[in-house]
Design a protein around this motif. Structure first.
Motif, PDB file in Angstrom:
ATOM      1  N   UNK A  88      -4.775  -6.579   0.756  1.00 27.79           N
ATOM      2  CA  UNK A  88      -4.764  -5.477   1.710  1.00 27.79           C
ATOM      3  C   UNK A  88      -3.497  -4.658   1.591  1.00 27.79           C
ATOM      4  N   UNK A  89      -3.588  -3.418   2.040  1.00 26.86           N
ATOM      5  CA  UNK A  89      -2.437  -2.528   2.124  1.00 26.86           C
ATOM      6  C   UNK A  89      -2.413  -1.998   3.555  1.00 26.86           C
ATOM      7  N   UNK A  90      -1.248  -2.034   4.185  1.00 29.09           N
ATOM      8  CA  UNK A  90      -1.096  -1.556   5.556  1.00 29.09           C
ATOM      9  C   UNK A  90      -0.134  -0.371   5.559  1.00 29.09           C
ATOM     10  N   UNK A  91      -0.503   0.673   6.277  1.00 31.94           N
ATOM     11  CA  UNK A  91       0.378   1.827   6.469  1.00 31.94           C
ATOM     12  C   UNK A  91       0.619   1.962   7.960  1.00 31.94           C
ATOM     13  N   UNK A 108     -10.982  -4.262  -2.213  1.00 32.26           N
ATOM     14  CA  UNK A 108     -12.391  -4.260  -2.565  1.00 32.26           C
ATOM     15  C   UNK A 108     -13.198  -3.194  -1.845  1.00 32.26           C
ATOM     16  N   UNK A 109     -12.766  -2.805  -0.621  1.00 34.93           N
ATOM     17  CA  UNK A 109     -13.514  -1.820   0.165  1.00 34.93           C
ATOM     18  C   UNK A 109     -13.269  -0.384  -0.287  1.00 34.93           C
ATOM     19  N   UNK A 110     -12.086  -0.116  -0.797  1.00 35.69           N
ATOM     20  CA  UNK A 110     -11.698   1.228  -1.242  1.00 35.69           C
ATOM     21  C   UNK A 110     -11.787   2.268  -0.125  1.00 35.69           C
ATOM     22  N   UNK A 111     -11.599   1.827   1.092  1.00 33.14           N
ATOM     23  CA  UNK A 111     -11.589   2.768   2.218  1.00 33.14           C
ATOM     24  C   UNK A 111     -10.548   2.344   3.238  1.00 33.14           C
TER      25      UNK A 111
END
Length: 177
Positions: A88-91, A108-111
């Protein structure tokens, strides 16, 4: 924040730097959003593990992704955000209207999706209703005086300005012996 050196670091909105988020050493550590220089939102105090005013935070960081870290003697105080899913990436952003948002994306979701937002209702604005009140985000009006109290100013209250709060209907009588 380094309390000994007086160093503070903030996250600020980049469009208009009116809103900043940071931590403040109250009696207990708290996170604040300021509409510079006025407090706009606060997390509630920390209990050493979480901010009690953020309902999403659980008692352990493994449940929510947040971890509150306090250095011994409280010289350096900081909040960390640990990712439970390494893909995951969190902003984290603070908007120009004062909303603190965490947005995450699973590789994996790309959204992107909204993970968490500070200030979901007017009840979360710092000092919305003033002293001796109860705030109900579904109420009309959202601010209600506690039992035995009345609005300090009926005129202001009727205009939706509740920050002066409520006062006792009857004064307390103190007796001396």
């Amino acid at each position: 924040m380094n309390t000994r050196a007086g160093e503070k670091r903030f996250l600020s909105s980049w469009q208009i730097v009116e809103f900043v988020v940071g931590i403040a050493p109250q009696t207990r550590l708290q996170a604040f959003i300021w509409n510079v220089p006025t407090p706009f939102w606060r997390s509630g105090p920390s209990n050493g593990v979480k901010f009690v005013g953020i309902s999403y935070m659980k008692s352990t960081y493994l449940e929510s992704g947040f971890r509150l870290a306090l250095e011994y003697q409280q010289v350096n105080q900081y909040v960390t955000f640990d990712l439970l899913n390494s893909s995951s990436v969190i902003i984290m952003t603070i908007t120009s209207t004062g909303y603190l948002k965490l947005i995450d994306s699973d590789e994996g979701l790309k959204q992107w999706k909204l993970f968490w937002v500070a200030k979901k209702s007017l009840c979360e604005n710092y000092g919305t209703c003033g002293p001796f009140w109860v705030c109900s985000k579904n109420g009309s009006p959202i601010c209600q005086c506690l039992k035995g109290f009345v609005p300090k100013s009926n005129e202001e209250w009727s205009r939706g300005y509740w920050s002066n709060g409520c006062v006792r209907k009857t004064e307390l009588f103190l007796t001396t012996t």
